[in-house]
Design an enzyme around this catalytic site. Structure first.
Site, PDB file in Angstrom:
ATOM      1  N   GLU A  54      51.586 -30.420 -40.519  1.00 53.58           N
ATOM      2  CA  GLU A  54      50.933 -32.090 -40.720  1.00 53.58           C
ATOM      3  C   GLU A  54      51.837 -32.760 -40.423  1.00 53.58           C
ATOM      4  OE1 GLU A  54      50.438 -31.453 -45.660  1.00 53.58           O
ATOM      5  OE2 GLU A  54      48.910 -29.970 -45.139  1.00 53.58           O
TER       6      GLU A  54
ATOM      7  N   GLU B   5      44.887 -23.861 -42.420  1.00 52.02           N
ATOM      8  CA  GLU B   5      44.283 -23.650 -43.891  1.00 52.02           C
ATOM      9  C   GLU B   5      43.413 -23.915 -43.673  1.00 52.02           C
ATOM     10  OE1 GLU B   5      47.063 -26.410 -45.819  1.00 52.02           O
ATOM     11  OE2 GLU B   5      49.238 -25.451 -45.578  1.00 52.02           O
TER      12      GLU B   5
END
Length: 422
Positions: A124, A226
Site C-alpha cells: 500500500e 488482497e
C-alpha cells in the site's frame, strides 16, 4: 526529481525477478491466503504452514521475506509471494549492489526448494497515509507510468487490493449488498462501455483496466493481492459479520477457480491469481474493529466458518451460518470503555491523561464533581474515553486508545459494577 528517480530504480533494480513467475495450470492454485502476523496470540510459523496445507491453499503471501517461514515452506506445494517491506524500498533502490544483495539473501537462498513465485515491492505504498516520504510530492502518474511500463515490458502482473466491503459499507443505500457479496442476483449495465456487471468486484477490477488503457496499456494482467470481508467489527461498522464474510469468500473462490476462467466483462476468460485476506484474525492490527477481524481462522487455528479454498465442495455441505443482525445502520447508544484484558494501570493512566488533555473532556471526574465517584482508574477512564470519543468521533477519532478501549452498549455510569475489572 530525485524521488522519481528512486522509484524508477526500484522498478528496474528487480526487473529480473519476473523470471521466477511460472504459469499455474490448476485453477485451484489461483487462490492464496495472506499470512499476516500482527497478533500476540497467533500460532507458530510451523503450525501456520501446516494449517495452510490442511486448508489446501494454492498460494501464500508474506508481508516480508521472513527467513524462518521461507525455510519452513521448503518442500511444500505452496507457491510463495514475498515482499520488500516499505522501510527497505529506499535501500534496495539505492544501487544495483543493494538490489542484488536483497535478491541473493531473500530469494536465491531459498529458491527453488521454496517455490517463490512473486516478489512485491511494498505494501500500500501509494495509499499509506502514515508514510508517503518516498513520493509525497510526486504526481501519481509520474509513479504509475514507469511502473506500468515495467510491468508491460516484463509481462508481469499488476497486484492490487480490491475490497468491495469498503465501497459498499460507505454507500449501503446506493450499492446492493447482494451485488457486493458476489451473489449475482442482479445486473448493472455500464452506460459508457455497455458491459453488463453482476457484481461489484468485477466493476472494481475493470475500473483499473480502463484506467490502464487510458494510459496506453492494454495487456497488463491483474492479480488480486488482497480481498475479503470482515467477519466482525465494532457495533457501528455495518455488515461486518460471519455470514457476509463466508458468503463473499465462498462466492469469490467459486468464481476465481472456475474452469474455464470467467474473467471480467472487460477481460472475459482471463485468469486472476487471488489472495484472500487473511489467514487469522489479528488482534494488533489497526484501530477499527473490522481491521482485526478478516481472518479465515481464529488465533487458535479453528475455522471461523467453513471454507474450501479449492472451490470443489458444494455449498450444501457447509455448516449453517448465523444470520446477520448488523446489515443495517446501528441506531443504539454506544460508550467507549476500558477493555477487560488491559495489561497494566500505567498504560491506562497514560491513556486517561491523553483523553483529558482537551478542554471539557474530563471536567465531571474532577474531585467534587458528579462523576468523581467511584474513585478508580477504570471508572475514570470509562468516563474519559466515552467523553472524548463522543466529542471527537466526528473528526475521525476512534474508540481504541492503544488497544485499551472497546465499544459497549451498556452505560458504565449506570452499571459501574460491570466495569470493575481490577
Amino acid at each position: 526529481m530525485f524521488k522519481e528517480k528512486v522509484m524508477v530504480e526500484v522498478i528496474f533494480a528487480i526487473a529480473f525477478l519476473c523470471f521466477l513467475v511460472f504459469s499455474d495450470a490448476s485453477p485451484a492454485s489461483m487462490i492464496g491466503v495472506n499470512y499476516g502476523r500482527l497478533g500476540n496470540n497467533l500460532p507458530s510459523p510451523y503450525e501456520s504452514i501446516e494449517l495452510l496445507k490442511t486448508m489446501k491453499a494454492g498460494r501464500v503471501k508474506l508481508y516480508d521475506a521472513n527467513p524462518e517461514i521461507l525455510r519452513l515452506l521448503s518442500g511444500t506445494n505452496l507457491h510463495v509471494s514475498i515482499m520488500v517491506p516499505n522501510e527497505q524500498i529506499s535501500a534496495v533502490a539505492a544501487n544495483q549492489s543493494a538490489a542484488n544483495r536483497w535478491v541473493r539473501d531473500n530469494v536465491l537462498s531459498y529458491y527453488p526448494n521454496t517455490m517463490i513465485r512473486y516478489i512485491l515491492v511494498g505494501n500500500e505504498v501509494l495509499s499509506n497515509k502514515d508514510d508517503q516520504s518516498l513520493w509525497s510530492d510526486i504526481p501519481r502518474n509520474n509513479l504509475l507510468l514507469p511502473l506500468l511500463r515495467f510491468l508491460n515490458w516484463t509481462k508481469s502482473y499488476f497486484f492490487i487490493d480490491v475490497y468491495p466491503y469498503f465501497s459498499w459499507s460507505q454507500n449501503p443505500s446506493l450499492i446492493s449488498l447482494d451485488f457486493a457479496l458476489l451473489k449475482e442476483t442482479q445486473t448493472y449495465t455500464d452506460p459508457v462501455s455497455g458491459y453488463v456487471y453482476t457484481n461489484l468486484l468485477d466493476q472494481m477490477l475493470d475500473s483499473v483496466v480502463f484506467a490502464m488503457e487510458k494510459l496506453g496499456f492494454y495487456s497488463i494482467r491483474l492479480a488480486i493481492a488482497e480481498t475479503g470481508w470482515p467477519n466482525g467489527g465494532d457495533y457501528d461498522e455495518i455488515g461486518a459479520n460471519t455470514y457476509n464474510a463466508a458468503t463473499y469468500n465462498r462466492n469469490l473462490i467459486r468464481r476465481i477457480t472456475s474452469q474455464p476462467p470467467i474473467g471480467t466483462p472487460a477481460r472475459p476468460g482471463s485468469a486472476i491469481p487471488t489472495f484472500i485476506f487473511s489467514l487469522y484474525d489479528e488482534n494488533q492490527k489497526g484501530v477499527l474493529g473490522t481491521e482485526r477481524h478478516w481472518g479465515l481462522l481464529h488465533p487458535n487455528g479453528r475455522p471461523i466458518y467453513d471454507i474450501d479454498l479449492t472451490g470443489q465442495i458444494p455449498e450444501a455441505e457447509f455448516s449453517k451460518l448465523p444470520q446477520p443482525n448488523n446489515n443495517g445502520p446501528f441506531h443504539g447508544k454506544l460508550w467507549c470503555v476500558v477493555t477487560k484484558d488491559f495489561v497494566n494501570e500505567i498504560d491506562l493512566g497514560q491513556a486517561l491523561e491523553f483523553a483529558c488533555r482537551r478542554n471539557g473532556t474530563c471536567d465531571e471526574i474532577a474531585p467534587g464533581k458528579s462523576c468523581y465517584q467511584p474513585v478508580s482508574i477504570v471508572s475514570h477512564a470509562n468516563y474519559a474515553f466515552s467523553s472524548y470519543w463522543a466529542k471527537f468521533r466526528k473528526d475521525g477519532e476512534t474508540c481504541h486508545f492503544n488497544e485499551l478501549a472497546v465499544q459497549s452498549t451498556i452505560d458504565p455510569s449506570k452499571h459501574p459494577k460491570l466495569f470493575l475489572h481490577k
